[in-house]
Scaffold this motif. Structure first.
Motif, PDB file in Angstrom:
ATOM      1  N   ARG A  51      11.660 -19.119  17.217  1.00  0.00           N
ATOM      2  CA  ARG A  51      11.996 -18.655  18.575  1.00  0.00           C
ATOM      3  C   ARG A  51      10.630 -19.080  19.340  1.00  0.00           C
ATOM      4  N   ASP A  94      13.003 -19.079  27.260  1.00  0.00           N
ATOM      5  CA  ASP A  94      13.175 -18.398  26.035  1.00  0.00           C
ATOM      6  C   ASP A  94      14.379 -19.202  25.008  1.00  0.00           C
ATOM      7  N   VAL A 119      18.300 -18.324  24.307  1.00  0.00           N
ATOM      8  CA  VAL A 119      18.511 -17.234  23.448  1.00  0.00           C
ATOM      9  C   VAL A 119      19.303 -16.146  24.296  1.00  0.00           C
ATOM     10  N   ARG A 154      22.205 -14.188  22.350  1.00  0.00           N
ATOM     11  CA  ARG A 154      21.812 -12.639  22.560  1.00  0.00           C
ATOM     12  C   ARG A 154      23.557 -12.044  22.910  1.00  0.00           C
ATOM     13  N   SER A 177      21.329  -9.128  14.488  1.00  0.00           N
ATOM     14  CA  SER A 177      20.051  -9.856  14.658  1.00  0.00           C
ATOM     15  C   SER A 177      20.046 -11.047  13.781  1.00  0.00           C
ATOM     16  N   MET A 212      15.663 -12.678  16.708  1.00  0.00           N
ATOM     17  CA  MET A 212      16.223 -12.352  18.024  1.00  0.00           C
ATOM     18  C   MET A 212      17.188 -11.158  17.480  1.00  0.00           C
TER      19      MET A 212
END
Length: 428
Positions: free
Chosen positions: A142, A150, A173, A177, A192, A202
């Motif tokens: 990450r 990000d 991300v 997400r 996650s 994440m």
């Protein structure tokens, strides 16, 4: 009555204890069922995360092979041409969530990159090399920067002729997400991606990567198997959850899904409470019903006892009435006998001789003494009567010097109406 009270006490205690036992058994069973249901739901969620992530990584593998095929046969220095840069930019455009593609040298220098890719390579070379040493050709990481930068980093080794390169793909991300949030749809749920070395890459909520200690429950659980369940207090937000996990393909990455233990308890309580209320109402109903039954039985027993006492009192009163009538009858007869004796003596001698009257009254008294001893059947033995009369000093005074021999046969039973005349005749 005492046995009945004990029986009702046992019944009332049973009315409370059995529903209580039922509540405990139902609580245990329903709690176990709820945990299994949440584990099953968690297993389904991690499968979805695993499929999504595996497909995303497989897509990058396809892009890597596309780069290999495109570069083959190209002249030296082609990697630094605008044409190759445009090619990488075209591959990036084919992915809506891509933040760029790049080729790095073995020492981390940028050989080529799509337009918009960061000039600073978002790759931790030491971690990448350690990943290769562990025989894993896909490195996942990450890169945290501004929200637009990000990125979820996917790096794979790529050999281009004599050149050892690193293919790097950066995925938004924010987009990943969003998918995790579609899995964890209620407050407190978690979805996650956890790297095998314990790095939480994440979550479904905005957060920075977290490196778990090797002694943490999560790290120990993924070290023991490729899938399973565990319960722990999350380091990220301090919420106790029931987690499910599974390995993403053969990669050093795990898909995770967690539900708060408080939610499990709440759903368990919602399932168990109606049964508890029913069993509680049943217990209360049985408790009250047994009390009413006991009161009814007690009232019935008291009524029966009172009825029996009244019947016994009536019978006793009737017997006493009969005895009183008999007594009155006998007193009347005895007074008549005494009156007759006095009249007889007056007619015979013109006066009352006390001694003679006393002897005659004594004869009557002996009859009543024997009657008193013979209370069972109100009859007397004639032999015993004659023997008592012969020994009575009132009838045969000792000073007269008279001896009476009496030989009688016992067992001849007579009633009082016959005994009194016979006693008077013997006394005469």
């Amino acid at each position: 009555m005492q046995w009945s009270s004990k029986a009702f006490l046992v019944l009332r205690l049973g009315a409370m204890l059995f529903p209580l036992l039922g509540c405990l058994l139902w609580a245990f069973w329903s709690g176990s069922q709820q945990v299994r249901r949440m584990q099953q739901q968690g297993a389904e969620n991690v499968q979805l995360i695993e499929l999504y992530t595996d497909r995303l990584i497989q897509t990058q593998t396809v892009l890597k092979e596309a780069v290999r095929g495109h570069v083959e046969g190209q002249p030296a220095g082609y990697l630094r041409t605008a044409e190759f840069r445009d090619f990488l930019t075209g591959l990036q455009g084919a992915q809506a969530a891509s933040q760029g593609l790049a080729l790095l040298s073995a020492d981390g220098a940028v050989l080529a990159a799509s337009r918009g890719f960061s000039d600073t390579p978002p790759l931790a070379l030491e971690d990448y090399r350690a990943n290769l040493a562990a025989d894993s050709e896909v490195f996942l990481d990450r890169s945290v920067g501004r929200e637009a930068q990000d990125a979820f980093i996917i790096a794979m080794p790529l050999r281009l002729g004599e050149t050892e390169a690193i293919f790097v793909s950066a995925i938004e991300v924010l987009s990943m997400r969003g998918f995790l949030q579609s899995i964890a749809t209620t407050p407190g749920q978690a979805a996650s991606l956890l790297r095998e070395d314990g790095k939480l890459l994440m979550r479904n909520v905005p957060s920075r990567p977290i490196l778990f200690d090797a002694s943490s429950t999560a790290a120990q659980s993924i070290a023991e198997g490729d899938d399973g369940h565990y319960r722990t207090l999350a380091i990220s937000d301090g919420v106790e959850r029931l987690y499910a996990f599974t390995r993403v393909g053969n990669l050093p990455l795990f898909a995770m899904s967690g539900v708060p233990v408080a939610d499990v308890r709440r759903m368990w309580l919602a399932q168990a409470l109606p049964v508890w209320l029913f069993l509680g109402a049943l217990s209360l109903f049985t408790f009250v019903l047994t009390a009413r039954i006991r009161r009814s039985v007690s009232d019935g027993l008291r009524q029966r006892e009172t009825h029996e006492q009244l019947a016994a009192a009536r019978q006793l009163a009737e017997q006493r009435s009969q005895l009183l009538q008999e007594l009155n009858h006998r007193v009347k007869n005895n007074l008549a006998v005494i009156g007759s004796l006095i009249s007889f003596q007056v007619r015979l001698t013109g006066k009352v001789d006390p001694e003679a009257l006393k002897a005659r009254l004594q004869a009557v008294a002996e009859v009543h003494a024997l009657l008193y001893r013979a209370q069972e059947n109100d009859r007397i033995d004639l032999g015993q009567l004659l023997a008592r009369l012969a020994r009575s000093p009132a009838i045969v005074p000792p000073e007269r010097g008279i001896h009476i021999g009496c030989e009688v046969e016992e067992g001849i039973m007579i009633g009082p109406d016959s005994a009194i005349p016979l006693a008077l005749i013997v006394a005469e």
